[in-house]
Design an enzyme around this catalytic site. Structure first.
Site, PDB file in Angstrom:
ATOM      1  N   ASN A 169       0.839  -1.209   0.000  1.00 43.33           N
ATOM      2  CA  ASN A 169       0.000   0.000   0.000  1.00 43.33           C
ATOM      3  C   ASN A 169       0.870   1.255   0.000  1.00 43.33           C
ATOM      4  OD1 ASN A 169      -2.729   1.133   0.368  1.00 43.33           O
ATOM      5  ND2 ASN A 169      -2.051   1.727   2.436  1.00 43.33           N
ATOM      6  N   HIS A 205      -4.851   9.847  -1.758  1.00 47.18           N
ATOM      7  CA  HIS A 205      -5.065  11.121  -1.063  1.00 47.18           C
ATOM      8  C   HIS A 205      -4.857  12.207  -2.109  1.00 47.18           C
ATOM      9  CE1 HIS A 205      -5.272   9.175   2.804  1.00 47.18           C
ATOM     10  NE2 HIS A 205      -4.122   8.569   2.589  1.00 47.18           N
ATOM     11  N   ASP A 234      -9.458  10.238  -0.252  1.00 48.42           N
ATOM     12  CA  ASP A 234     -10.035  11.518   0.172  1.00 48.42           C
ATOM     13  C   ASP A 234      -9.559  12.563  -0.830  1.00 48.42           C
ATOM     14  OD1 ASP A 234      -7.376  11.785   1.129  1.00 48.42           O
ATOM     15  OD2 ASP A 234      -7.978  11.705   3.230  1.00 48.42           O
TER      16      ASP A 234
HETATM   17  C1  XIL Z   1      -3.369   8.558   9.545  1.00 51.52           C
HETATM   18  C2  XIL Z   1      -4.577   8.616  10.474  1.00 51.52           C
HETATM   19  O1  XIL Z   1      -5.710   8.967   9.726  1.00 51.52           O
HETATM   20  C3  XIL Z   1      -4.326   9.636  11.582  1.00 51.52           C
HETATM   21  O2  XIL Z   1      -5.367   9.550  12.558  1.00 51.52           O
HETATM   22  C4  XIL Z   1      -2.983   9.370  12.247  1.00 51.52           C
HETATM   23  O3  XIL Z   1      -2.717  10.407  13.173  1.00 51.52           O
HETATM   24  C5  XIL Z   1      -1.866   9.307  11.240  1.00 51.52           C
HETATM   25  O4  XIL Z   1      -2.184   8.319  10.271  1.00 51.52           O
HETATM   26  N1  XIL Z   1      -1.370   6.951   5.134  1.00 51.52           N
HETATM   27  C6  XIL Z   1      -1.734   5.843   5.870  1.00 51.52           C
HETATM   28  C7  XIL Z   1      -2.635   5.996   7.046  1.00 51.52           C
HETATM   29  O5  XIL Z   1      -1.406   4.728   5.478  1.00 51.52           O
HETATM   30  O6  XIL Z   1      -2.362   5.050   8.041  1.00 51.52           O
HETATM   31  C8  XIL Z   1      -2.572   7.380   7.612  1.00 51.52           C
HETATM   32  O7  XIL Z   1      -3.556   7.494   8.633  1.00 51.52           O
HETATM   33  C9  XIL Z   1      -2.752   8.418   6.542  1.00 51.52           C
HETATM   34  C10 XIL Z   1      -1.672   8.319   5.497  1.00 51.52           C
END
Ligand code: XIL
Length: 297
Positions: A169, A205, A234
């Site tokens: 991932n 993201h 998102d």
């Molecule tokens: C993020 C969470 O949403 C937050 O609550 C935490 O503080 C930090 O991690 N990539 C990932 C996720 O694989 O695990 C992350 O999640 C966001 C970026």
């Protein structure tokens, strides 16, 4: 179909969300979760710092809460994430070399064994590739244990939970670029050498748009013989609704794009504070992006 999960299920896909254990008492949150989604990812509760706060001492309380809520409500669970350079417990941050390698592989074995038979897909390794043009690995304590740490993790995960799909991932892998090509080459090599890997997670993201070659990128991974999952979607910005529609249509157009997970339910649940990148408002109302996704499924 009138919900995201039911609409996705019509083509055999899932539509999931990240869930935080401490929100399972919030009735607005739980109502949307139970109604709209048929897959769940623990936002933080299955990470290394949460599950092994002291070496060899495991804590599954919050992870199990999320898992049980999901399974009791007929939802699949994505496991996230067995090994990552972030959110490591302090004790692991202080290790190196063969000691860290042994601790890391033991972590994979223990956590995958605890959840054996209950996880649809595991993010075995998260975010191991570097940003920028190198196409190579990110420097990290795990990488410094030797380049073979990723395949060792996948082999340990397969041995512990043979029925879970095992995923790599990462983010900034949405289009065809140096980073996604580095991952592509690793997956191709794993397939050629028989290293167990079943899926690639494209976190997604995004801001405003998916790259124009988003679908082509999903397809090239699928053509290697792995599933593709959109794992942490998102999208910020004024083109949000259209972009959510475009991402959904791209997944629907790729047979082996088997599911989409959004990284939270309401804008107020998002880790991207102030960016409002999700499908529901803070009060739980459906946004235009929601309608675009539902129409595309
Ligand atoms: C993020 C969470 O949403 C937050 O609550 C935490 O503080 C930090 O991690 N990539 C990932 C996720 O694989 O695990 C992350 O999640 C966001 C970026």
């Amino acid at each position: 179909a009138t919900t995201l999960g039911a609409a996705a299920a019509q083509s055999g896909r899932n539509f999931g969300t990240a869930v935080a254990a401490q929100k399972l008492g919030d009735s607005t949150y739980v109502n949307i979760l139970n109604t709209e989604f048929n897959s769940v990812t623990a936002e933080n509760e299955m990470k290394w710092d949460a599950t092994e706060p002291n070496r060899g001492q495991f804590n599954y309380t919050s992870g199990d809460r999320i898992l049980n809520h999901a399974l009791n409500n007929g939802k699949q669970v994505r496991g996230h994430a067995l090994l990552w350079h972030q959110q490591q417990p302090r004790w692991a941050q202080g290790l190196s070399g063969s000691d860290l390698r042994q601790a890391a592989i033991n972590h994979v074995t223990q956590v995958a064994t605890h959840y054996r038979g209950k996880i649809h897909s595991w993010d075995v390794v998260n975010e191991a590739f570097a940003d920028g043009g190198s196409g190579g690995r990110r420097d990290s304590n795990l990488q410094r244990t030797g380049n073979d740490w990723i395949e060792a993790a996948f082999r340990a995960a397969r041995a512990a939970d043979p029925n879970a799909k095992l995923c790599y991932n990462d983010y900034n892998t949405d289009g065809i670029n140096a980073k996604s090509t580095g991952i592509y080459n690793m997956v191709r090599d794993f397939k050629a050498r028989g290293v167990p890997i079943d899926c690639v997670g494209i976190q997604s993201h995004l801001s405003n748009n998916a790259p124009s070659d988003y679908q082509a990128n999903l397809q090239r991974f699928a053509d290697l013989g792995v599933d593709v999952q959109i794992t942490e979607l998102d999208i910020s910005g004024s083109n949000q609704a259209n972009a959510f529609g475009a991402v959904t249509r791209a997944c629907m157009a790729v047979a082996r794009c088997t599911g989409i997970t959004v990284w939270g339910i309401r804008d107020t649940d998002s880790w991207r504070t102030g960016e409002n990148p999700l499908l529901f408002t803070g009060s739980g109302a459906k946004k235009p992006a929601y309608n675009q996704v539902l129409d595309a499924l």
